[in-house]
Scaffold this motif. Structure first.
Motif, short mmCIF file in Angstrom:
data_model
loop_
_atom_site.label_atom_id
_atom_site.label_comp_id
_atom_site.label_asym_id
_atom_site.label_seq_id
_atom_site.Cartn_x
_atom_site.Cartn_y
_atom_site.Cartn_z
N TRP A 134 0.84 -1.19 0.00
CA TRP A 134 0.00 0.00 0.00
C TRP A 134 0.88 1.25 0.00
O TRP A 134 2.04 1.22 0.45
CB TRP A 134 -0.88 0.04 1.25
CG TRP A 134 -1.90 -1.05 1.35
CD1 TRP A 134 -1.70 -2.34 1.77
CD2 TRP A 134 -3.30 -0.95 1.05
NE1 TRP A 134 -2.87 -3.04 1.75
CE2 TRP A 134 -3.87 -2.21 1.32
CE3 TRP A 134 -4.12 0.10 0.60
CZ2 TRP A 134 -5.23 -2.46 1.14
CZ3 TRP A 134 -5.47 -0.15 0.42
CH2 TRP A 134 -6.02 -1.41 0.69
N LEU A 135 0.31 2.36 -0.46
CA LEU A 135 0.99 3.65 -0.45
C LEU A 135 0.02 4.70 0.05
O LEU A 135 -1.16 4.71 -0.34
CB LEU A 135 1.48 3.99 -1.87
CG LEU A 135 2.37 5.21 -2.04
CD1 LEU A 135 3.67 5.07 -1.25
CD2 LEU A 135 2.68 5.43 -3.53
N SER A 136 0.51 5.60 0.91
CA SER A 136 -0.39 6.55 1.57
C SER A 136 -0.73 7.77 0.73
O SER A 136 -1.63 8.54 1.09
CB SER A 136 0.21 7.01 2.90
OG SER A 136 1.38 7.78 2.68
N GLY A 137 -0.04 7.99 -0.37
CA GLY A 137 -0.32 9.17 -1.19
C GLY A 137 0.58 9.21 -2.41
O GLY A 137 1.47 8.36 -2.57
N PRO A 138 0.39 10.19 -3.27
CA PRO A 138 1.14 10.23 -4.53
C PRO A 138 2.60 10.61 -4.32
O PRO A 138 2.96 11.30 -3.36
CB PRO A 138 0.41 11.31 -5.34
CG PRO A 138 -0.22 12.20 -4.31
CD PRO A 138 -0.60 11.28 -3.17
N THR A 139 3.43 10.15 -5.23
CA THR A 139 4.86 10.47 -5.21
C THR A 139 5.24 11.21 -6.49
O THR A 139 4.54 11.14 -7.50
CB THR A 139 5.71 9.20 -5.07
OG1 THR A 139 5.44 8.33 -6.19
CG2 THR A 139 5.42 8.47 -3.78
N GLY A 140 6.36 11.92 -6.42
CA GLY A 140 6.91 12.56 -7.62
C GLY A 140 6.89 14.06 -7.62
O GLY A 140 7.74 14.70 -8.26
N ALA A 141 5.94 14.69 -6.93
CA ALA A 141 5.81 16.14 -7.02
C ALA A 141 7.01 16.87 -6.42
O ALA A 141 7.48 17.87 -6.96
CB ALA A 141 4.51 16.61 -6.34
N ALA A 142 7.51 16.39 -5.29
CA ALA A 142 8.66 17.04 -4.66
C ALA A 142 9.87 17.01 -5.59
O ALA A 142 10.61 18.00 -5.72
CB ALA A 142 8.98 16.37 -3.33
N ALA A 143 10.09 15.87 -6.25
CA ALA A 143 11.22 15.76 -7.17
C ALA A 143 11.06 16.70 -8.36
O ALA A 143 12.06 17.23 -8.88
CB ALA A 143 11.36 14.31 -7.65
N LEU A 144 9.84 16.93 -8.81
CA LEU A 144 9.61 17.88 -9.90
C LEU A 144 9.97 19.30 -9.46
O LEU A 144 10.51 20.08 -10.24
CB LEU A 144 8.16 17.81 -10.36
CG LEU A 144 7.74 16.52 -11.06
CD1 LEU A 144 6.25 16.53 -11.35
CD2 LEU A 144 8.54 16.30 -12.35
N ALA A 145 9.66 19.63 -8.21
CA ALA A 145 10.04 20.95 -7.69
C ALA A 145 11.56 21.12 -7.69
O ALA A 145 12.08 22.19 -8.01
CB ALA A 145 9.48 21.14 -6.28
N VAL A 146 12.27 20.06 -7.32
CA VAL A 146 13.74 20.11 -7.35
C VAL A 146 14.23 20.35 -8.77
O VAL A 146 15.12 21.18 -9.01
CB VAL A 146 14.33 18.80 -6.78
CG1 VAL A 146 15.84 18.76 -7.00
CG2 VAL A 146 14.01 18.69 -5.29
N GLN A 147 13.66 19.63 -9.73
CA GLN A 147 14.07 19.79 -11.13
C GLN A 147 13.83 21.22 -11.62
O GLN A 147 14.65 21.79 -12.34
CB GLN A 147 13.31 18.80 -12.01
CG GLN A 147 13.68 17.35 -11.78
CD GLN A 147 15.14 17.07 -12.04
OE1 GLN A 147 15.67 17.37 -13.11
NE2 GLN A 147 15.83 16.52 -11.05
N GLN A 148 12.71 21.81 -11.20
CA GLN A 148 12.43 23.19 -11.60
C GLN A 148 13.45 24.16 -10.99
O GLN A 148 13.93 25.07 -11.67
CB GLN A 148 11.02 23.60 -11.19
CG GLN A 148 10.73 25.08 -11.50
CD GLN A 148 9.28 25.44 -11.36
OE1 GLN A 148 8.59 25.63 -12.33
NE2 GLN A 148 8.80 25.54 -10.12
N ARG A 149 13.80 23.94 -9.73
CA ARG A 149 14.74 24.86 -9.09
C ARG A 149 16.15 24.73 -9.65
O ARG A 149 16.94 25.68 -9.58
CB ARG A 149 14.72 24.63 -7.58
CG ARG A 149 13.40 25.07 -6.97
CD ARG A 149 13.30 24.85 -5.48
NE ARG A 149 11.94 25.06 -5.02
CZ ARG A 149 11.54 24.98 -3.77
NH1 ARG A 149 12.41 24.67 -2.82
NH2 ARG A 149 10.27 25.18 -3.45
N TYR A 150 16.46 23.59 -10.25
CA TYR A 150 17.73 23.43 -10.95
C TYR A 150 17.68 23.97 -12.38
O TYR A 150 18.68 23.94 -13.09
CB TYR A 150 18.14 21.96 -10.98
CG TYR A 150 18.85 21.48 -9.74
CD1 TYR A 150 19.95 22.16 -9.23
CD2 TYR A 150 18.43 20.33 -9.09
CE1 TYR A 150 20.60 21.71 -8.09
CE2 TYR A 150 19.09 19.86 -7.95
CZ TYR A 150 20.18 20.56 -7.46
OH TYR A 150 20.83 20.11 -6.33
N GLY A 151 16.49 24.43 -12.81
CA GLY A 151 16.35 24.95 -14.16
C GLY A 151 16.22 23.89 -15.22
O GLY A 151 16.36 24.17 -16.42
#
Length: 319
Positions: A153-170
């Motif tokens: 089981w998983l308690s919620g979605p994954t991936g959004a935080a990593a996308l924020a990191v990618q945006q901050r790296y340009g």
């Protein structure tokens, strides 16, 4: 007059500790664990430039510094009780300290956790927190307790935080609404403490998703000496634009990105109805995403049950 170490601690980090015998201000704290409970203890270090961006809002950094540690207690099914803080600062900036303490104690107050001690010194910005919690004997959600046939089981979605990191790296440009959601997920994660405590005695094994979904579920499977078989179609997706969800960058972030701090857990098939009730009670989108089976490693299955290639599997502090 510049702040010295003792006035800094007194002004920003000394407060009432109702769950503690003796808190900040002496050579040691004195705590009184609940009789017949086991202590769960974890520590984590955040280093500027490695774990957070230099321009992060200090209030968000205070929140996140504690959240990532409380998430470890959640993954063990423990109730959070106390924490210590070791703070290395390049300078004693009062505006920064005020914001950091505000975010730190907002989350501490939300979960009834006392700051009981620590240390401050001068140097590159580094935050080390140790958390202590309690769990009943035999009820901890250990990584090595998964069983063949368990649901994953998983308690919620994954991936959004990593996308924020990618945006901050340009490396990625996000639309305004997507950017706001992803930034919230990165900077203000919610430790799933209530879920972890509710799963103690119901689930078999658990882990928090800090280094990436595939990597962390792989750790649970390896410790349980089993194979994790994930159904790609059942993985929860964050509320992002359809265009973004269709990009390869999202799939890589969903499977291999870190900083989500959701809980993945294994539980017997007979627990499905109780877990569904938990989802409603806690307001969490608990999703059944796969199974544990004989074998090793992690297998990602498509809608037809066929194995898919695995992307990068997660964050490594030394890569």
């Amino acid at each position: 007059m510049p702040l010295d170490e003792f006035s800094l601690i007194q002004r920003y980090f000394t407060r009432a500790t109702p769950g503690t015998v003796l808190g900040v201000g002496d050579d040691c704290a004195l705590i009184a664990p609940t009789p017949c409970m086991q202590l769960a203890i974890s520590t984590d270090t955040l280093v500027e430039g490695r774990h957070f961006f230099p321009d992060i809002d200090p209030e968000s950094l205070g929140w996140k510094s504690l959240a990532v540690n409380l998430s470890d207690l959640a993954a063990m099914g423990a109730k959070a009780r106390w924490f210590t803080l070791c703070l290395t600062l390049p300078q004693a900036n009062e505006t920064w300290l005020s914001g950091f303490a505000r975010g730190l104690f907002a989350l501490a107050d939300a979960h009834g956790v006392d700051l009981v001690g620590g240390d401050t010194t001068r140097g590159p910005l580094t935050i080390s927190i140790q958390v202590m919690g309690e769990v009943a004997p035999g009820k901890a959600l250990r990584r090595d307790a998964g069983k063949a046939g368990d649901d994953l089981w998983l308690s919620g979605p994954t991936g959004a935080a990593a996308l924020a990191v990618q945006q901050r790296y340009g490396k990625l440009t996000l639309a305004a609404a997507d950017s706001q959601y992803c930034a919230q997920r990165l900077d203000r994660p919610e430790p799933r403490l209530a879920l972890g405590q509710a799963l103690a005695g119901l689930a078999h094994a658990a882990i928090d998703i800090s280094d990436g979904l595939l990597a962390d579920i792989g750790h649970l499977a390896a410790r349980s000496k089993l194979q994790a078989r994930l159904m790609h179609a059942t993985l929860p997706t964050p509320p992002l634009s359809a265009d973004l969800l269709a990009q390869p960058a999202f799939l890589a972030a969903q499977l291999g990105g870190g900083d989500d701090y959701e809980l993945a857990f294994s539980a017997p098939v007979t627990a499905r109805a109780q877990i569904a009730v938990l989802a409603d009670t806690l307001g969490l989108p608990l999703m059944r995403i796969g199974t544990l089976a004989a074998g090793e490693g992690v297998v990602l299955l498509d809608a037809n049950g066929q194995p898919q290639p695995l992307p990068q599997t997660g964050f490594n502090h030394f890569s």
